[in-house]
Design an enzyme around this catalytic site. Sequence first.
Site, mmCIF file in Angstrom:
data_model
loop_
_atom_site.group_PDB
_atom_site.id
_atom_site.type_symbol
_atom_site.label_atom_id
_atom_site.label_comp_id
_atom_site.label_asym_id
_atom_site.label_seq_id
_atom_site.Cartn_x
_atom_site.Cartn_y
_atom_site.Cartn_z
ATOM 1 N N ASP A 266 -9.315 -0.274 37.159
ATOM 2 C CA ASP A 266 -10.433 0.149 36.423
ATOM 3 C C ASP A 266 -11.440 0.733 37.278
ATOM 4 O O ASP A 266 -11.790 0.469 38.368
ATOM 5 C CB ASP A 266 -10.994 -1.218 35.881
ATOM 6 C CG ASP A 266 -12.130 -0.833 34.704
ATOM 7 O OD1 ASP A 266 -11.999 -0.096 34.031
ATOM 8 O OD2 ASP A 266 -13.208 -1.081 35.324
ATOM 9 N N GLU A 303 -8.353 4.821 37.276
ATOM 10 C CA GLU A 303 -9.168 5.378 36.276
ATOM 11 C C GLU A 303 -10.353 6.061 36.987
ATOM 12 O O GLU A 303 -10.903 5.182 38.079
ATOM 13 C CB GLU A 303 -10.018 4.299 35.097
ATOM 14 C CG GLU A 303 -10.874 4.977 34.383
ATOM 15 C CD GLU A 303 -11.685 3.978 33.484
ATOM 16 O OE1 GLU A 303 -12.114 4.363 32.486
ATOM 17 O OE2 GLU A 303 -11.855 2.712 33.987
#
Length: 614
Positions: A266, A303
């Site tokens: 993330d 990400e």
Amino acid sequence: MIILNSNKRATGVTFDISGVASVVLWAPRAKRVELLIPGKDKTISLIGKELGYWTAETRDLQSGDLYFFELDGRRQLPDPASLSQPDDVHGASQALDLSSFEWKDDGWQQYPLKDYIIYEIHIGTFTPEGTFAAAIEKLDYLVDLGITAVEIMPVAQFPGNRNWGYDGVYPFCVQHSYGGAEGLQSLVNACHSKGLAVILDVVYNHVGPEGNHLEAFGPYFTEKYHTPWGNAINFDDAWCDGVRRFFIENALMWFRDFHIDALRMDAVHAIKDFNPIHILQEMRQNVDLLMQQTGRRHYLIVELDLNDPRFINPINKAGYGMDAQWIDEFHHALRVASGQERTGYYSDFDGVRSLAKSYQDAYVYDGAFSEHRKKFFGMKTENAGEQFVVFSQNHDHVGNRMLGERTSELVSFEMQKLLAGAVLVSPYLPMLFMGEEYGEKSPFLYFVSHTDPELAEEVRKGRQKEFEAFHMEGEAPDPESEETFYRSKLQWESIEREPHRTMLNYYKELISIRKSQPPLRIPNRREVSVEHNTESKVIVLRRRHGTHEVVCLMNFSSREQSVEMPADASHWYKLLGSSDLKWGGSQEMPGQVSSGSALVLSPESITLYTNQYE
């Protein structure tokens, strides 16, 4: 550089084949550390080692026992590397022997990354039960859809039973209400038996606020940098080596002990690290060693909001060695092309012009001036198409809307089909968000179950403030409410009704075409050409593999538009027309057209033709 023993986890509690527990805790500021086993009224003193580690070996602690650590005779705390928290984030840790699980996936062969067709799920809302066991019952559905990789949103233990997963506070611990460690192992086992790879979403940029006891054990955080979630994790300040080792151990555990195929990390742009060897590069090197030992292939997907190919460049080319990244800019361009509002960061995107650039160059901003950021942003990338993951929606871009509306609530049925096609014909890895394939109507809202009333109120106020940049009126649904959570669950009965059944079959056909047509299946950016017309809102995307070509005609306007078929093939044969009657459309596209002939495209449609009829 930290190189770990990839054969065995070297933090927390592990067991050898004779049942002896090995206990390792990093607590560099402690003067005395004890392990307490309340159920047996036992206290075990740990021995201090170099670099702040404390260790013990004992037969008193067995798999299934609850335990605490006590530092310097003060309060009792759960294990930072806990594998199980049956009494939630503030309760005792539970010792587990992960090696006791009976794996049956020896025959599993990991897919090449280029063959990934990803389906993102949230365990708590994917099924009515919200468990790993219930998710197993849906795997045949995903196989039939054509999915090759299941991406699971974070499962690290969070407070309560309701959370997206990004508030996890025990990185090694699998959420108890989902089914715990064994439940996740069983899900991975089942996925592999059905030919599905498993991607696990992990969070290495912050730790959630409630139940976060890491700072009591050591300097896990630094005040040098700040993130949207508070102080940054300490990857480069004093005592950072213990922190780096902790998170590298975590990545290795998912691969080794849970047979996870890939990690999606993330928001790595929020990881602050100015060491000569970045923490992501160090993870890559340790994962490479694990792969050499096990013979299994594992991918690291990030990400990333920096448009910086350094993250996905190989280490021998001064990169961090990540295998792939999400590119939000494709989504932003696609969303604006579909006629949705240009508020907030969407204001930087110019419909089909931006989308055409993303098809060609991956990044829309690769050195151009960004009005939203008020600076020149990004750099060009020559990386392979398989290093980019694209989507028309995901958990963020649905759930971060105030009302959590899915694309099915924002655009027409015809535009939904066009958006699906735009993703699946791209020279990148396509990802679907659970339920989009049949036009799920339920929202995916932001939900939590914090037990601290002050924290819960801060979350409510934070949600309201978040939407100021998007000029949203009204109030966001209460993230703490059970109703908010239950409204976000998939309504599986929808697939038995129209138009959901037609949409599902349309997605199946699109995925099948992508798999069967080499120009689409092989994400080769060098054999891509794209033309666009900003007035007609038409994109003509051409994908080639040798002499085989697929031409993708996309009309984002609300009117019919005429295009001229490419002239370098005698005839073009239809693969799919989203406006065809079988897909709920109103205009049947011709099955064969001549080179150079004019073709009228239906409003909000995508039509695919190939020069090789097979």
